[in-house]
Design an enzyme around this catalytic site. Structure first.
Site, PDB file in Angstrom:
ATOM      1  N   LYS A  51      82.225  35.471  34.686  1.00 58.35           N
ATOM      2  CA  LYS A  51      80.823  35.229  34.039  1.00 58.35           C
ATOM      3  C   LYS A  51      80.807  34.469  33.559  1.00 58.35           C
ATOM      4  O   LYS A  51      80.083  33.756  33.001  1.00 58.35           O
ATOM      5  CB  LYS A  51      80.459  36.834  33.468  1.00 58.35           C
ATOM      6  CG  LYS A  51      79.931  37.839  34.484  1.00 58.35           C
ATOM      7  CD  LYS A  51      79.983  38.887  33.955  1.00 58.35           C
ATOM      8  CE  LYS A  51      79.601  40.519  34.692  1.00 58.35           C
ATOM      9  NZ  LYS A  51      79.705  41.359  34.297  1.00 58.35           N
TER      10      LYS A  51
ATOM     11  N   GLN B 111      80.988  45.152  29.093  1.00 59.48           N
ATOM     12  CA  GLN B 111      81.967  45.223  30.669  1.00 59.48           C
ATOM     13  C   GLN B 111      81.268  46.568  30.975  1.00 59.48           C
ATOM     14  O   GLN B 111      82.528  47.167  29.672  1.00 59.48           O
ATOM     15  CB  GLN B 111      83.183  44.064  30.946  1.00 59.48           C
ATOM     16  CG  GLN B 111      83.621  44.440  31.795  1.00 59.48           C
ATOM     17  CD  GLN B 111      82.314  43.501  33.417  1.00 59.48           C
ATOM     18  OE1 GLN B 111      81.104  43.125  33.050  1.00 59.48           O
ATOM     19  NE2 GLN B 111      82.467  44.047  34.620  1.00 59.48           N
TER      20      GLN B 111
ATOM     21  N   ASP C 213      71.748  42.674  30.054  1.00 58.52           N
ATOM     22  CA  ASP C 213      72.499  43.451  31.799  1.00 58.52           C
ATOM     23  C   ASP C 213      71.047  44.691  31.607  1.00 58.52           C
ATOM     24  O   ASP C 213      71.462  44.761  32.757  1.00 58.52           O
ATOM     25  CB  ASP C 213      73.856  44.667  31.020  1.00 58.52           C
ATOM     26  CG  ASP C 213      74.750  43.913  31.955  1.00 58.52           C
ATOM     27  OD1 ASP C 213      74.435  43.622  33.183  1.00 58.52           O
ATOM     28  OD2 ASP C 213      75.807  44.390  31.392  1.00 58.52           O
TER      29      ASP C 213
HETATM   30  N1  GUN Z   1      80.201  46.436  35.520  1.00 59.00           N
HETATM   31  C1  GUN Z   1      80.243  46.770  37.099  1.00 59.00           C
HETATM   32  N2  GUN Z   1      79.130  46.055  37.089  1.00 59.00           N
HETATM   33  C2  GUN Z   1      78.794  45.786  35.779  1.00 59.00           C
HETATM   34  C3  GUN Z   1      77.596  44.737  35.714  1.00 59.00           C
HETATM   35  O1  GUN Z   1      77.242  44.274  36.112  1.00 59.00           O
HETATM   36  N3  GUN Z   1      77.050  44.597  34.422  1.00 59.00           N
HETATM   37  C4  GUN Z   1      78.304  45.309  33.017  1.00 59.00           C
HETATM   38  N4  GUN Z   1      78.464  44.790  31.841  1.00 59.00           N
HETATM   39  N5  GUN Z   1      79.422  45.790  33.479  1.00 59.00           N
HETATM   40  C5  GUN Z   1      79.664  46.013  35.120  1.00 59.00           C
END
Ligand code: GUN
Length: 292
Positions: free
Chosen positions: A54, A98, A121
């Protein structure tokens, strides 16, 4: 007939290019350079990989990233304290914590601490609540489900009035994907581990979203002829022919399903790339709104 393959990599690249142009336009117009804060708690190797991807993708489109790592034994106060500091930082337009968080931390309280205007998110309970309600709009929509909707639209699926089936009810994918389908006027069924006659329910689906995390569980004869199939699963299975010793497969038995479906996403190269592209897009949106 063999299904059209929905090229998530190419569609995600289009979105990333458009975000890159949007970032430059914003900066040239005297606006802020969009900033994304990433928060990683603990040592989960997959989470480290995702966050690294990311951050790299952010840099590629001109988004500045601010990375924070906390140990697995960080307290609830420490994690929420960091989130609150990021809420107050004008250089940060989006905050990504995350998931999953290490056991013992209250995930909902952490997500609730994020300013809804920086919730790129889309996991804040208020944003999810608005997604679930008629006539309300969240500030941001979760990135993977939003990516599924873009892929369906780009593939030419008729969503309004369709029978949509989502297999899986996770907070991150299944449930918000179902809520988005309802918002788009599909008649939506959510399936899970207690669903009776899962194959029978899937066979009714004009649109099928698979997000259960079980390798190739959905068989070709579960697919309605002409269906649009979006496979969110990313599962490692042993593969002695591969150098790595494993390969990635989805939740759908692709080779069988592609003989029945109208259009289908591959794994890898389907939904996966859309998640990061959506995050970048949400971060740009947050930065633009900060100067509105
Ligand atoms: N863990 C798995 N997918 C995601 C996501 O799209 N965002 C976040 N913050 N954690 C994740």
């Amino acid at each position: 007939m063999t299904a059209r393959i929905i090229d998530g990599k190419a569609i995600a690249q289009e979105l990333r290019d458009s975000v890159a142009r949007g970032v430059e336009e914003l900066v040239e117009a005297g606006g802020p350079r969009p900033g994304l804060a990433t928060v990683l708690v603990g040592e989960d190797p997959a989470s480290h990989t995702y966050v690294r991807m990311k951050r790299k993708a952010s840099a590629e489109v001109g988004i500045e990233s601010f990375h924070h790592e906390l140990p697995a034994d960080a307290s609830q106060e420490e994690v929420e304290g960091l989130v609150k500091k990021l809420n107050d930082d004008p250089k940060v337009h989006g905050i990504l914590v995350q998931l999953p968080l290490p056991a013992g931390l209250d995930e909902e309280a952490v997500l609730r601490a994020i300013s809804i205007d920086k919730d790129v998110d889309g996991f804040h309970p208020v944003n999810i609540g608005r997604l679930a309600q008629k006539g309300r709009e969240p500030q941001f929509v979760p990135c993977t489900p939003a990516g599924c909707m873009i892929l369906l639209e780009k593939a030419g699926a008729q969503i309004e009035g369709a029978n949509a089936v989502v297999v899986g009810r996770s907070n991150i994918v299944g449930m918000p994907a179902a809520l988005l389908l309802v918002k788009a006027n599909a008649t939506t069924t959510i399936c899970h581990s207690r669903t009776q006659d899962l194959p029978g329910v899937c066979r009714e689906a004009d649109i099928l979203i698979a997000a259960i995390g079980r390798p190739e569980m959905i068989k070709g004869d579960w697919i309605k002829p002409g269906a649009y199939v979006i496979d969110v699963g990313v599962n490692r299975v042993e593969d002695p022919d591969s150098k790595k010793g494993y390969k990635l497969v989805g939740d759908v038995a692709f080779d069988e399903a592609k003989e029945v479906a109208e259009a289908i996403t591959p794994v890898p190269g389907g939904v996966g790339p859309m998640t990061i592209a959506g995050l970048l897009n949400n971060t740009l949106t947050a930065a633009k709104r900060s100067v509105d």
